[in-house]
Design a protein around this motif. Structure first.
Motif, PDB file in Angstrom:
ATOM      1  N   ASN A 144      16.004 -10.089   2.677  1.00 51.17           N
ATOM      2  CA  ASN A 144      16.078  -9.495   4.168  1.00 51.17           C
ATOM      3  C   ASN A 144      17.213  -8.698   4.245  1.00 51.17           C
ATOM      4  O   ASN A 144      18.523  -9.056   3.818  1.00 51.17           O
ATOM      5  CB  ASN A 144      16.273 -10.819   5.196  1.00 51.17           C
ATOM      6  N   ILE A 145      17.494  -7.595   4.908  1.00 45.30           N
ATOM      7  CA  ILE A 145      18.394  -6.743   5.322  1.00 45.30           C
ATOM      8  C   ILE A 145      19.467  -7.188   6.149  1.00 45.30           C
ATOM      9  O   ILE A 145      19.299  -7.902   7.117  1.00 45.30           O
ATOM     10  CB  ILE A 145      17.827  -5.359   5.819  1.00 45.30           C
ATOM     11  N   TYR A 146      20.707  -7.136   5.617  1.00 43.68           N
ATOM     12  CA  TYR A 146      22.191  -7.223   6.495  1.00 43.68           C
ATOM     13  C   TYR A 146      22.081  -6.391   7.616  1.00 43.68           C
ATOM     14  O   TYR A 146      21.985  -5.281   7.467  1.00 43.68           O
ATOM     15  CB  TYR A 146      23.319  -7.081   5.526  1.00 43.68           C
ATOM     16  N   ARG A 147      21.668  -7.033   8.807  1.00 40.24           N
ATOM     17  CA  ARG A 147      21.852  -6.097   9.980  1.00 40.24           C
ATOM     18  C   ARG A 147      22.878  -6.403  10.875  1.00 40.24           C
ATOM     19  O   ARG A 147      23.458  -5.599  11.603  1.00 40.24           O
ATOM     20  CB  ARG A 147      20.493  -6.474  10.665  1.00 40.24           C
ATOM     21  N   SER A 148      23.270  -7.922  11.105  1.00 43.10           N
ATOM     22  CA  SER A 148      24.276  -8.422  11.863  1.00 43.10           C
ATOM     23  C   SER A 148      25.221  -9.152  11.000  1.00 43.10           C
ATOM     24  O   SER A 148      24.593 -10.043  10.227  1.00 43.10           O
ATOM     25  CB  SER A 148      24.084  -9.098  12.946  1.00 43.10           C
TER      26      SER A 148
END
Length: 733
Positions: A144-148
């Protein structure tokens, strides 16, 4: 009667023979022979047996079919190591004495190596340990992409860039699966926060979905040939991801031709019809208490259990629906526990420790090194104050489902004491967070003010200070099930560090975390090292780098904003993060991470791809093989990397590309290639990076497909997203 008995015995003999017959490598890889056997088995299963295979029988297993010799399917948590054995019906540990394993560095560290070869070694090693523990499915890796920077589970993932995550996840999967153990890539998809993860509905554009949040999953399927995928807890466009028609049926199984098994996250199923028809294959963890006293045979009450059977028997759902699920499950079994040619596995051997140490050493990122604070000469007779709870705190326990029962865990303090035998090392905790648990409980007998004073006194007596700070695996830190409450360091570390700097400015900071943190003290400290969660040999690996035995070569897999509002997701307010508890809107769209900082001209604290060395490098003679390209061609970027310092080292050459005068909104530049290269001191090495022209396409929502825009592009070659050595203009015809 006698004829029927003989017939049944012959049938049973046939299936037993069929299942134990040697399946060659080609067969185990989805050959026609295996597919024929699968169809034969399906035709002989009762509908009750088929349904039973689609749901759990315990916390981590699904049932087999005893009368046909079809085995149970056993799973284990473990993106960073195989989890300790859990009880059949509850989350308590079984108390085994033979389930201690090698703890590998967290995936943020692996991503920071920018080294796909190490990712393959990681996968092989952890796959061997899972095989030895008799697991068929390893529940990881996470992409999962690091968004926050507040996401409690970022430490389990591979950073903010979809290209980097794609390149690192494929060899990991291949390494695991060569052991006859299925990797299970998670959490599909858009599980980018832990707060409200069980129900929050994510609204995101098709373009951002395909360009940012799906590429690593797509690479896992199409390049890694992953055998299983785990659906996420959250919703996407009003439908839970564990049984989401768009994500599972349309994208995963139709567009990507995924032939493996979709496994629910534990408790991620909410509806029988949707689970049956929208692409889920195995339901896990719905009854959190297992065989409860209130419900007879709770596992049979799962959505894909008796309620599913009832709809099948009534004809409301066609039998081919369950047949497809069983077909996929049997295919997984022929690749794992029904393939007698798979190796036996190994655990806790020196080779695995060596791999863990190598990854840890290559993943540590040197971010500041004023006056050559690092490396610290191990032969000097000096006094070193090692300050901080993180110098001694176990980081393999806690954190949620990725917690580990490590056979050994060498703390940073232990590692330094072993390495610096001539030095006087004094340790002070300085701050305390309590045990790795879901509540912060300061251990009895500890006074926070006293801890602080002891640390300041230790610092005042030392020639130098190594401050081990950061986060830990406790609740509201780097931990599953919740997000961080604030961006700053917890437990009074900022204040403590400022007091230490007053009495000893010769201070370097080693951050242990899987997330970015605010650093109001950064201008005052001499040096900063990002050290991640490093597993069994954390202390040895940190000592390797601090002493200079290993020259740091890690690069940040995500940006560090100066303040939280500089982060793209947070800049748009609460509806963007964390949402209103019902819906969440990804308002930054495709501008995630460095794409946001570059395009909006916001200076980060530390940039994606950034990382220093104890030597110096120079990039030269950078150019492309030509200046005009057509689709399906490869752009070849070549040049030289010179080590101009006095130590051997490794550099990561990074290639970003941006479209000039694009007809659609784009990031200024995007990572499209990288190469890690070792160069001896005083030497020069050639570098060559090939990029498929088609990878420059954007996802065109008007045609629901990828579109390659012709015209001029700018190639940026450097050693971080904000340090570019050469820009090269090319044209796509």
């Amino acid at each position: 009667m006698l004829m029927n008995i003989l017939k049944n015995k012959l049938l049973l003999l046939f299936f037993c023979t069929m299942i134990v017959v040697t399946v060659n490598a080609q067969d185990s890889n989805n050959s026609k022979s295996v597919e024929a056997k699968i169809e034969s088995i399906i035709s002989s299963l009762t509908i009750e047996e088929k349904v039973a295979m689609c749901h759990a029988q315990s916390k981590f297993s699904t049932p087999g079919v005893e009368r046909l010799g079809i085995p149970e399917l056993w799973m284990s948590d473990g993106p960073h190591g195989v989890r300790g054995e859990i009880n059949w019906d509850n989350w308590g540990y079984a108390g085994w004495t033979n389930d201690s394993i090698t703890a590998f560095p967290a995936l943020t560290c692996l991503a920071a190596t920018f080294n796909p070869n190490l990712s393959k070694d990681y996968g092989i090693s952890i796959g061997e340990e899972a095989r030895y523990r008799k697991k068929e499915v390893l529940l990881g890796p996470g992409v999962n992409i690091y968004r926050s920077p507040l996401n409690g589970r970022n430490f389990e993932y591979m950073g903010e860039d979809p290209f980097l995550a794609s390149k690192m996840v494929v060899p990991y999967i291949q390494g695991v699966q060569q052991n006859g153990v299925a990797a299970c890539v998670k959490h599909y998809a858009l599980n980018n926060q832990e707060l409200w993860r069980g129900h929050i509905n994510v609204e995101v554009s098709d373009r951002a979905l395909h360009e940012i949040y799906l590429p690593a999953f797509k690479a896992a399927v199409e390049e890694g040939k992953v055998w299983s995928i785990m659906g996420s807890y959250n919703q996407f466009r009003g439908q839970f991801c564990g049984h989401n028609n768009i994500l599972l049926n349309t994208i995963l199984k139709k567009d990507w031709n995924f032939d493996g098994v979709v496994i629910s996250d534990w408790g991620g199923v909410h509806d029988t019809k949707q689970a049956a028809l929208n692409g889920l294959d195995i339901e896990m963890g719905t009854g959190t208490d297992g065989l409860t006293s209130s419900t007879k045979n709770a596992y049979d009450s799962y959505y894909l259990a008796d309620p599913f059977l009832k709809l099948l028997k009534s004809g409301e759902i066609k039998e081919e629906v369950v047949n497809d699920k069983v077909r996929r499950i049997l295919r997984l079994m022929f690749r794992t526990n029904m393939n007698p040619n798979r190796p036996f596995g190994r655990m806790n051997n020196q080779e695995h420790i060596d791999v863990a140490r190598k990854i840890a050493g290559e993943g540590i990122v040197l971010l500041k090194n004023e006056s050559s604070f690092f490396p610290v000469n191990a032969s000097k007779k000096i006094t070193i104050a090692v300050i901080g709870e993180n110098a001694t705190k176990s980081m393999t326990v806690g954190g949620g489902s990725s917690e580990l029962k490590a056979k050994t865990e060498i703390s940073p303090l232990e590692g330094l004491k072993k390495r610096y035998k001539n030095a006087t090392i004094i340790h002070a905790m300085g701050y305390a967070s309590g045990p790795s648990a879901y509540d912060r409980v300061i251990p009895s007998g500890l006074d926070e003010n006293k801890l602080k004073q002891e640390a300041i006194e230790a610092a005042s007596k030392a020639d130098m200070v190594l401050f081990f700070g950061g986060l830990n695996k406790n609740h509201l830190q780097d931990c599953e099930g919740s997000d961080r409450k604030e961006y700053k360091l917890p437990f009074g570390q900022d204040e403590l560090l400022n007091e230490i700097l007053k009495v000893n400015p010769n201070t370097g900071v080693v951050l242990i975390s899987g997330n970015a943190v605010e650093m109001p003290w950064i201008s005052k400290v001499k040096a900063l090292m990002q050290a991640w969660y490093l597993g069994s040999v954390a202390g040895d690996a940190i000592a390797d780098v601090i002493s200079g035995d290993v020259n740091p070569s890690g690069k940040l897999p995500f940006s560090f904003p100066k303040k939280l509002s500089d982060n793209a997701a947070h800049s748009f307010g609460e509806l963007s993060y964390p949402g209103d508890s019902i819906n969440q809107y990804y308002k930054e769209d495709i501008l995630v991470g460095y794409r946001w900082f570059d395009t909006k001209k916001i200076k980060p604290l530390f940039a994606f791809g950034e990382g220093k060395s104890y030597t110096t490098f120079e990039l030269s003679k950078l150019d492309t093989d030509k200046k005009e390209y057509a689709k399906n061609e490869a752009i070849l970027i070549s040049g030289n990397v010179s080590n101009t310092g006095n130590r051997d080292g490794s550099e990561v050459v990074q290639v970003y590309i941006g479209k000039l005068n694009s007809k659609v909104k784009r990031a200024e530049k995007e990572l499209k290639g990288f190469q890690k290269i070792a160069v001896k001191k005083g030497s020069t090495a050639a570098v060559s990076i090939s990029i498929d022209v088609n990878s420059l396409s954007f996802y065109d929502e008007s045609i629901s497909n990828w579109n390659l825009e012709k015209g001029d592009y700018l190639i940026y070659v450097g050693n971080s997203s904000n340090t570019i050595s050469k820009k090269i203009k090319i044209t796509i015809k």
